[in-house]
Design a protein around this motif. Structure first.
Motif: not given
Length: 215
Positions: A114-141
């Motif tokens: 997230a800190s090293a992201a230089q494009t919006s798509s790179a930020v989106a990839e990190v946010l997907t890891e966090v909140a993806a509906p099935v395997h995202g960190l938040l849904p699993l938590t």
């Protein structure tokens, strides 16, 4: 009979650890031979310190690269007869608490991405890891909390809707995590659409040059 204490060459001991203040992997101690091994097998570089030179890995290495180089250097030093202490968090072969350590490294890597992201798509990839509906960190938590809430309510003997206040708040926390995941996914979708940086508007007071087209 008085026994003489053996002579220990303390400087031959090498400690490879991660400095908590800077995040750098450093190697302290050792002889010139150890320094040569650190540089050749681990990619360490020499740096001046307040108590003499020490060695460190280059800035900006991903965590897995840090662990790989530190583990490789420590084994090369041991094979050459040096005494080495390797920080357990850097040891790729360590197995105790492996799952927990892997989870912590994963979270740290996401923060670095997230800190090293230089494009919006790179930020989106990190946010997907966090909140993806099935395997995202938040849904699993949330799944962990829901199961803990159900188990705690059963152990307490409380009927649904009649849990003690702390357990009821635990259920509310699970709902809050669902809402947080929804908000993050919305932000993720917005970031994913921003593929190009916004065009810079012309400075006020400067007329745009006319465009002439050949008829």
């Amino acid at each position: 009979m008085n026994r003489k204490e053996p002579d220990f060459w303390v400087l031959e001991y090498v400690t490879i650890t991660k400095d908590p203040r800077t995040g750098l992997v450093v190697a302290i101690g050792g002889t010139e031979k150890a320094a040569d091994i650190l540089q050749r097998t681990g990619g360490f570089v020499s740096a001046p310190g307040p108590r003499g030179d020490y060695h460190r890995l280059p800035h900006g290495l991903p965590i897995e690269q840090q662990r790989l180089k530190a583990t490789g250097a420590s084994h090369a030093l041991l094979a050459a007869g040096h005494s080495v202490h390797l920080d357990p968090t850097l040891n790729m072969l360590a197995t105790p608490d492996g799952d927990r350590d892997a989870a912590l490294r994963y979270l740290t890597q996401l923060a670095e991405r997230a800190s090293a992201a230089q494009t919006s798509s790179a930020v989106a990839e990190v946010l997907t890891e966090v909140a993806a509906p099935v395997h995202g960190l938040l849904p699993l938590t949330r799944e962990v909390i829901v199961r803990a809430w159900i188990t705690a309510s059963d152990l307490h003997g409380a009927a649904p809707g009649e849990e003690p206040e702390p357990l009821a708040q635990l259920g509310c926390t699970a709902n809050s995590l669902s809402e947080a995941a929804r908000v993050i996914l919305h932000a993720r979708n917005h970031a994913a659409r921003q593929t190009q940086p916004p065009a810079t508007a012309p400075a006020p007071g400067r007329a745009q040059a006319p465009v002439f087209r050949r008829r």
